[in-house]
Design a protein around this motif. Structure first.
Motif, short mmCIF file in Angstrom:
data_model
loop_
_atom_site.label_atom_id
_atom_site.label_comp_id
_atom_site.label_asym_id
_atom_site.label_seq_id
_atom_site.Cartn_x
_atom_site.Cartn_y
_atom_site.Cartn_z
N VAL A 211 0.89 -1.16 0.07
CA VAL A 211 0.13 -0.06 0.00
C VAL A 211 0.91 1.28 -0.09
O VAL A 211 0.64 2.23 -0.84
CB VAL A 211 -1.31 0.02 1.17
CG1 VAL A 211 -1.60 1.41 1.53
CG2 VAL A 211 -1.95 -1.27 0.99
N GLU A 212 1.87 1.04 0.78
CA GLU A 212 2.80 2.45 1.02
C GLU A 212 3.44 2.82 -0.55
O GLU A 212 3.47 3.84 -1.00
CB GLU A 212 3.84 2.12 2.04
CG GLU A 212 4.98 3.15 2.13
CD GLU A 212 6.11 2.55 2.94
OE1 GLU A 212 6.61 3.60 3.69
OE2 GLU A 212 6.53 1.57 2.92
N ARG A 213 3.83 1.52 -1.19
CA ARG A 213 4.80 1.75 -2.25
C ARG A 213 3.41 2.01 -3.45
O ARG A 213 3.92 3.13 -4.47
CB ARG A 213 5.20 0.40 -2.91
CG ARG A 213 6.60 0.20 -2.31
CD ARG A 213 7.20 -0.99 -2.82
NE ARG A 213 8.48 -1.34 -1.80
CZ ARG A 213 8.71 -2.41 -1.34
NH1 ARG A 213 7.71 -3.33 -1.44
NH2 ARG A 213 9.83 -2.58 -0.68
N ARG A 214 2.47 1.82 -3.66
CA ARG A 214 1.14 2.22 -4.49
C ARG A 214 0.79 3.67 -4.17
O ARG A 214 0.83 4.44 -5.18
CB ARG A 214 0.13 1.35 -4.36
CG ARG A 214 0.28 0.00 -4.91
CD ARG A 214 -0.96 -0.79 -4.89
NE ARG A 214 -0.83 -2.39 -5.41
CZ ARG A 214 -1.58 -3.07 -5.38
NH1 ARG A 214 -2.89 -2.73 -4.83
NH2 ARG A 214 -1.41 -4.19 -6.07
N ARG A 215 0.91 4.09 -3.01
CA ARG A 215 0.64 5.46 -2.74
C ARG A 215 1.67 6.33 -3.14
O ARG A 215 1.51 7.44 -3.48
CB ARG A 215 0.37 5.47 -1.27
CG ARG A 215 -0.19 6.84 -0.73
CD ARG A 215 -0.59 6.60 0.83
NE ARG A 215 -1.44 7.75 1.15
CZ ARG A 215 -1.18 8.27 2.56
NH1 ARG A 215 -0.30 7.50 3.30
NH2 ARG A 215 -1.66 9.43 2.73
N ALA A 216 2.88 5.84 -2.88
CA ALA A 216 4.11 6.72 -3.35
C ALA A 216 4.14 6.99 -4.75
O ALA A 216 4.44 7.85 -5.39
CB ALA A 216 5.40 6.24 -2.80
N ALA A 217 3.88 5.90 -5.43
CA ALA A 217 3.89 5.79 -7.02
C ALA A 217 2.69 6.78 -7.45
O ALA A 217 3.20 7.38 -8.58
CB ALA A 217 3.84 4.39 -7.48
#
Length: 137
Positions: free
Chosen positions: A125-131
């Protein structure tokens, strides 16, 4: 534009350790009474479903917070090890059968597995949000 200072991973991990033991104490540590059904003689407890669910939700939140500001493995261990230790100390003191050792192993495996799943989901979730935030106009 101000940049947010990253939290100290060591301090976060130690805070998660302390809060894990506090969560164990609040939800499970003070409850050692088993209940006997007078009609059937069945023994239940000492924990009820609501208190276990509440404890699990707090542990999930602690793994999420730990994973967001420290290595995921540290967050998982910071919950699993102290929770298992607290549970084991109490179980060993109140169990004459020796089955506390089996319970301790199951608690450790369950908190490690559950924590790992929560950490992985948190990172995804953190990576998707950052992307999403870097590609947004």
């Amino acid at each position: 534009m101000t940049t947010r200072k990253k939290p100290n991973p060591t301090l976060t991990t130690l805070t998660v350790v302390v809060l894990t033991v506090v969560a164990w104490w609040i939800f499970l540590g003070r409850d050692v009474v088993r209940e006997v059904d007078p009609a059937t003689g069945n023994v239940t407890g000492p924990y009820g479903a609501p208190q276990v669910i509440a404890c699990v939700l707090v542990l999930v939140a602690l793994v999420v917070v730990g994973t967001l500001s420290a290595p995921a493995w540290a967050a998982v261990l910071a919950v699993a090890v102290p929770f298992t230790a607290a549970w084991t100390i109490q179980a060993q003191a109140t169990d004459d059968s020796g089955l506390w050792a089996v319970g301790a192993l199951l608690v450790l495996l369950g908190t490690l597995a559950g924590g790992a799943v929560v950490a992985v989901v948190t990172r995804v979730v953190e990576r998707r949000r950052a992307a999403r935030s870097t590609t947004a106009p």
